[in-house]
Design an enzyme around this catalytic site. Structure first.
Site, mmCIF file in Angstrom:
data_model
loop_
_atom_site.group_PDB
_atom_site.id
_atom_site.type_symbol
_atom_site.label_atom_id
_atom_site.label_comp_id
_atom_site.label_asym_id
_atom_site.label_seq_id
_atom_site.Cartn_x
_atom_site.Cartn_y
_atom_site.Cartn_z
ATOM 1 N N GLN A 1 0.732 -1.059 -0.011
ATOM 2 C CA GLN A 1 0.032 -0.262 -0.080
ATOM 3 C C GLN A 1 0.883 1.293 0.194
ATOM 4 O O GLN A 1 1.938 1.233 0.717
ATOM 5 C CB GLN A 1 -0.707 -0.106 1.393
ATOM 6 N N ARG B 1 0.968 5.907 -0.690
ATOM 7 C CA ARG B 1 0.508 6.902 -1.319
ATOM 8 C C ARG B 1 1.289 8.137 -1.611
ATOM 9 O O ARG B 1 1.528 9.107 -1.186
ATOM 10 C CB ARG B 1 -0.407 7.674 -0.271
ATOM 11 N N ASN B 2 2.779 7.397 -1.858
ATOM 12 C CA ASN B 2 4.064 8.218 -1.743
ATOM 13 C C ASN B 2 4.773 7.703 -3.249
ATOM 14 O O ASN B 2 4.570 6.627 -3.747
ATOM 15 C CB ASN B 2 4.902 7.896 -0.737
ATOM 16 N N GLY C 1 2.667 -0.866 7.697
ATOM 17 C CA GLY C 1 3.769 -0.007 8.051
ATOM 18 C C GLY C 1 3.311 0.449 9.263
ATOM 19 O O GLY C 1 2.365 0.028 10.116
ATOM 20 N N HIS D 1 0.341 2.579 10.284
ATOM 21 C CA HIS D 1 -0.229 2.454 9.055
ATOM 22 C C HIS D 1 -1.631 3.349 8.654
ATOM 23 O O HIS D 1 -2.529 2.924 9.897
ATOM 24 C CB HIS D 1 -0.615 0.898 8.839
#
Ligand code: ZN
Length: 384
Positions: free
Chosen positions: A190, A192-193, A284, A287
């Site tokens: 997953q 968003r970076n 992570g 998360h």
């Protein structure tokens, strides 16, 4: 192949004559206009991303999710998928409505309304986000929703894949890909970076453990200052093309909003990836967290709760604080490296960001120069 969540992949995408009939019927139905995120939730429901649910949440399921972390059927679920309205006039249980996407004249879906009810935003927010602090973006978001929820199954009319169509395969399609590739195990990542060397190292570690790596950036509404969707996708395309074994990695977007619900969102991230066919997911530190609302290990510990014993998709937790160590001459962590601060080049988001803004490439051991160039090629790679 791992079974979809709840056993069956939802498919409520209309086609052929049913689609034509629905388009005609839609014209004479009462309408509910939904925002961008709710429209995508409707598409995700119909495409099986949220299997086993078939529509927007009703009262009994909402209560069950908030108090027991499961649907009334007993299937694990942590974040309700809601359709809110501020004025329920003209919306009746037992009747159909047409969902319209904000700013579009084309019908999005037909919804078979089963229930219209008032909901307790505060207690719901407390259950999902673990706080009632209005400074939490999720809590604030709930407070701004309408007072009424409309429940019911939907049939999707607008199945447009959006701007990144080639990278927006649906769960039934990614499952087919993984099957064709013979992946018995597949670990989802997953993000968003944009990728830096720390991410790349972690992703490649995973390929020593599992058959495939499924990189799935969340595409959609983000905070100002975050990287733009196009920049994230292009950066991953570039790094995969040059530095990954193409037979072991698959890049596909997940078009949904970040909800910042920490541990409960980690469970939803796992459920969605299970529907796409992943058997494992990297969870992570902190998360899907925001601010200081959740403990660093809280998301990973969530998977140990008894209500998630049957989740089947397994969390993978790669421990350690990572940096590049000049003495090891490799990406290293506090669990692997005996050298001191003088040897460390940190994976600092701020440093990378400043480098991009100022046109100064970060150390190549921190970010691949090709990735940096791709990001720099955007006039503005950040969300305004
Ligand atoms: Zn070292």
């Amino acid at each position: 192949m791992i079974a979809p969540h709840g056993g069956k992949l939802t498919d409520r995408v209309l086609c052929c004559s049913a689609l034509e009939d629905a388009k005609k019927a839609a014209a004479s139905l009462p309408q509910i206009t939904v925002d961008y995120d709710t429209a995508r939730d409707a598409q995700n429901i119909a495409r099986g991303v949220f299997s086993p649910i078939e529509g927007f949440v009703g009262k009994a399921d909402l209560d069950s999710i908030c108090t027991k972390n499961c649907l009334t059927s007993g299937v694990a679920w942590t974040i309700p998928i809601m359709l809110d309205v501020s004025d329920p006039d003209g919306i009746e249980a037992g009747k159909d409505v047409c969902l319209m996407r904000e700013g579009s004249a084309e019908p999005l879906a037909i919804m078979h309304v089963s229930e219209v009810f008032q909901w307790d935003k505060e207690s719901c927010a407390k259950a999902v986000f673990g706080t009632d602090d209005m400074a939490h973006p999720g809590v604030k978001g709930y407070s701004q929703k309408g007072d009424w929820l409309v429940a019911g199954e939907i049939d999707l009319i607008d199945n447009d894949r959006g701007p990144y169509a080639d990278y927006n395969l649906f769960p039934a399609e990614t499952r087919k890909v993984f099957e064709e590739r013979g992946w018995a195990t597949c670990c989802a990542f997953q993000t968003r970076n944009v990728p830096h060397a720390g991410h790349e190292t972690m992703q490649k570690m995973v390929l020593g453990l599992f058959d495939g790596l499924f990189i799935q950036p969340i595409i959609g509404k983000k905070k100002p200052g975050d990287f733009q969707d196009a920049a994230i996708l292009k950066a991953y395309q570039t790094i995969i093309e040059k530095y990954f074994n193409p037979e072991r990695v698959f890049l596909n977007i997940l078009p949904t909003e970040m909800r910042y619900a920490g541990p409960k969102e980690a469970i939803m991230h796992a459920i969605m990836r299970k529907n796409y066919g992943a058997t494992h997911i990297i969870i992570g530190r902190d998360h899907a967290g925001v601010g200081n609302y959740y403990g660093e290990e809280e998301a990973i510990e969530m998977f140990d709760k008894p209500e998630f014993a049957d989740l089947e998709i397994k969390p993978v937790n790669i421990r350690g604080d990572f940096w590049y160590c000049t003495t090891c001459a490799a990406v290293a962590s506090n669990r692997t490296c005996p050298h001191g601060k003088d040897s460390q080049i940190p994976f600092s988001g701020t440093l990378i960001r400043n480098g991009i803004v100022n046109g100064v490439a970060p150390d190549a051991r921190i970010m691949r120069p090709e990735v940096f160039e791709v990001i720099r090629s955007f006039e503005n790679p950040f969300v305004d």
